[in-house]
Enzyme design. Structure first.
Site, PDB file in Angstrom:
ATOM      1  N   THR A  12       0.812  -1.173   0.000  1.00  0.00           N
ATOM      2  CA  THR A  12       0.000   0.000   0.000  1.00  0.00           C
ATOM      3  C   THR A  12       0.849   1.226   0.000  1.00  0.00           C
ATOM      4  OG1 THR A  12      -2.278   0.223   0.548  1.00  0.00           O
ATOM      5  CG2 THR A  12      -0.829   1.097   2.133  1.00  0.00           C
ATOM      6  N   LYS A  44      -8.457   1.523   0.387  1.00  0.00           N
ATOM      7  CA  LYS A  44      -7.793   1.958   1.609  1.00  0.00           C
ATOM      8  C   LYS A  44      -7.949   3.451   1.868  1.00  0.00           C
ATOM      9  CE  LYS A  44      -4.548  -1.536   0.383  1.00  0.00           C
ATOM     10  NZ  LYS A  44      -3.263  -1.710  -0.249  1.00  0.00           N
ATOM     11  N   CYS A 171       7.962   0.854  -6.621  1.00  0.00           N
ATOM     12  CA  CYS A 171       7.734  -0.025  -5.468  1.00  0.00           C
ATOM     13  C   CYS A 171       6.935  -1.261  -5.882  1.00  0.00           C
ATOM     14  CB  CYS A 171       6.993   0.743  -4.367  1.00  0.00           C
ATOM     15  SG  CYS A 171       6.610  -0.264  -2.917  1.00  0.00           S
ATOM     16  N   THR A 174       3.249  -1.645  -4.537  1.00  0.00           N
ATOM     17  CA  THR A 174       2.293  -0.588  -4.895  1.00  0.00           C
ATOM     18  C   THR A 174       1.810  -0.844  -6.312  1.00  0.00           C
ATOM     19  OG1 THR A 174       3.522   0.988  -3.517  1.00  0.00           O
ATOM     20  CG2 THR A 174       2.008   1.919  -5.124  1.00  0.00           C
TER      21      THR A 174
END
Length: 186
Positions: A12, A44, A171, A174
């Site tokens: 995340t 989220k 990342c 992500t």
């Protein structure tokens, strides 16, 4: 599984950007367990409306822990309507001192359109510098990207979306499946 065998949850990236009278909170949808993507479309970033006032929250960390914290924050906001800072400080105090809450593993970005905070389990209620807050696995990548765009003519939403795209390119925890919530400060 023993703790040393558990590969650990990762994933995340959440970013909050304040610019031009608006705050945008964007979060990706990836949840990973070790090297495996468990879900790519988790939500989220949430809008709460305790006492009729809108607040946007984004969370990184354990989902169950984050929901527990969001419920507590909502209760604090109902007791102190329109006082986001006070509610955040009260939540951080509880989180730091309550034996049950101390075990929760999550971080929150919270905004009412005027104020922008990062809340941690260490008792921190941080107002970010440069009107940008970022948390999670790719948070530092998104933060750096957004800081580089703040002096452009891009809107808060454009900056948040582009910063998240850059973080997703760098990342592995992500992805580009975004939930974006905008809230006005006026």
């Amino acid at each position: 599984m023993a703790d040393q065998e558990f590969p650990g949850w990762h994933g995340t990236t959440i970013i909050g950007v304040r610019k031009g009278g608006q705050v945008v909170v964007a979060g990706d949808g990836q949840v990973s367990l070790g090297q495996t993507v468990i879900k790519g479309s988790a939500r989220k970033v949430r809008r709460l409306s305790p006492g009729g006032s809108d607040v946007v929250c984004g969370f990184a960390g354990s989902t169950a822990d984050a929901f527990t914290l969001l419920e507590r924050l909502e209760a604090k906001l109902e007791k102190t309507p329109g006082q986001l800072q006070r509610a955040c400080v009260e939540l951080a105090k509880d989180w730091r001192t309550d034996k049950y809450l101390q075990k929760l593993e999550a971080m929150l970005i919270v905004t009412d359109g005027h104020e922008l905070y990062v809340i941690t389990g260490a008792g921190d209620v941080l107002q970010p510098e440069h009107d940008i807050a970022a948390i999670g696995s790719g948070g530092n990548f998104a933060l750096a990207a957004a800081r580089g765009m703040m002096d452009t003519d891009r809107s808060a939403e454009e900056i948040a979306r582009r910063a998240m795209a850059i973080a997703a390119d760098i990342c592995v925890y992500t992805n580009g499946n975004l939930t974006v919530e905008t809230i006005s400060g006026a």
